[in-house]
Design a protein around this motif. Sequence first.
Motif, PDB file in Angstrom:
ATOM      1  N   ASN A 125      -8.853 -38.617  10.516  1.00  0.00           N
ATOM      2  CA  ASN A 125      -9.881 -37.608  10.780  1.00  0.00           C
ATOM      3  C   ASN A 125      -9.809 -37.124  12.225  1.00  0.00           C
ATOM      4  OD1 ASN A 125     -10.983 -37.581   8.248  1.00  0.00           O
ATOM      5  ND2 ASN A 125     -12.743 -38.862   8.742  1.00  0.00           N
ATOM      6  N   LYS A 129      -7.038 -34.818  12.578  1.00  0.00           N
ATOM      7  CA  LYS A 129      -7.231 -33.544  11.861  1.00  0.00           C
ATOM      8  C   LYS A 129      -8.239 -32.642  12.543  1.00  0.00           C
ATOM      9  CE  LYS A 129      -8.490 -34.911   7.765  1.00  0.00           C
ATOM     10  NZ  LYS A 129      -8.729 -35.136   6.332  1.00  0.00           N
ATOM     11  N   ASN A 143      -8.214 -43.784   7.719  1.00  0.00           N
ATOM     12  CA  ASN A 143      -9.134 -42.656   7.497  1.00  0.00           C
ATOM     13  C   ASN A 143      -9.727 -42.148   8.806  1.00  0.00           C
ATOM     14  OD1 ASN A 143      -9.533 -41.772   4.726  1.00  0.00           O
ATOM     15  ND2 ASN A 143     -10.015 -43.909   4.315  1.00  0.00           N
ATOM     16  N   GLY A 153     -13.177 -39.842   2.381  1.00  0.00           N
ATOM     17  CA  GLY A 153     -12.681 -40.827   3.356  1.00  0.00           C
ATOM     18  C   GLY A 153     -13.788 -41.660   3.980  1.00  0.00           C
TER      19      GLY A 153
HETATM   20 MG   LIG Z   1     -10.972 -37.846   6.071  1.00  0.00          MG
END
Ligand SMILES: [Mg+2]
Length: 359
Positions: free
Chosen positions: A244, A247, A240, A313
């Motif tokens: 992140n 992303k 997670n 998340g």
């Molecule tokens: Mg996330």
Amino acid sequence: MTTVATAAILQALPDPVLLIDGKKTIVSANDAAKNLLGAQIEGRSLVLALRQPEVLDAVNDVLGGEDHRSAHISLMTSVRRSFDIQVTTLEAAAQSNARAVLIMHDITAARNAEQMRADFVTNVSHELRSPLSSLVGFIETLRGPARDDESARDRFLDLMDSESKRMARLIDDLLSLSRVEANEHILPDGQVELRALLADVTDALSMRANGRSLTISFARDGASVFAPGDWDELTEVFHNLIDNAVKYCPEHTKVRVEIDEIERIPEIGLPGVVIAIANEGDGIPAEHLPRLTERFYRVDKGRSRTMGGTGLGLAIVKHIVNRHRGQLTVDSALGQGTVFKVFLPSVRDVAESDDLSQY
Ligand SMILES: [Mg+2]
Ligand SMILES: Nc1ncnc2c1ncn2[C@@H]1O[C@H](COP(=O)(O)OP(=O)(O)O)[C@@H](O)[C@H]1O
């Protein structure tokens, strides 16, 4: 019972208790009541001490002959608190002119929990409803206007594919969250080699990183680092966090993953391991930082959605780290980037593992 014994019992009660005479003067108040309403309330009128019409109505009814009345009120102290109020008649006692007893029970925690549960159900329904509405819309279009349009059909099927995957991700994350919450009080019993685990996670995310022209830097050849923990859950944590970072950072930048052993984890005080996941980018404005681990909390909802996020998340991460008796921190500098750190104790505190009831 003697008056002395009655006074001692009133004093010992954790809930605020007031004894009131026939003129609505407070003849006695326990410490809990004085803490809430002021040290000097004995001898004052209830009308001034607690300006709440519902309470005054209840007291008037009891003084007028009813046995019992109840009311609900909110008080603005430093935070808003809700109380369940019970007013009961007192038999005329020889040495006292008290005619009614008023007990205030603080139900703020129960109210908040109920509100959170209701909000959670609303959020889940909303999050599931929007991809579902899209699917229904695409099905109607495919049956109607786009029936004989082959290129539109392919485009809609792609969209339906991504919407249904979004629903599946959401359900997976919800199940994960409830599983982790159910286990949170049980210490994990495995031993995990974190360098190998982080190497696996970075490998699994390298495709996604390549897709955004990013590199993930991680020293996979360094010395082994062990910590007590659950392999699958810690994989979920770092998946997670690194996902992140990948992303939410700009393309063509670098995500750094570092692991170190430390003598003392801040606040926890035990020796342990710290894993830092750092990415460049705009950073997260300070006011959002304390709320990031709330379920469905997203700084930029649109962006999270386009990146395929569920908003669950970090809530999952937080619960797993808690279960490992670790700590999660986030530092973010506007215009520079964000660093998430996971601290995991490498030894168990003996006293603590003997008594898990406090968790
Ligand atoms: Mg996330
Ligand atoms: N590394 C990061 N950089 C910037 N923002 C982040 C980062 N990690 C998390 N966030 C913010 O925290 C929000 C919650 O994260 P998360 O719970 O993982 O949900 P999501 O499914 O949106 O990724 C994200 O929507 C994003 O706004």
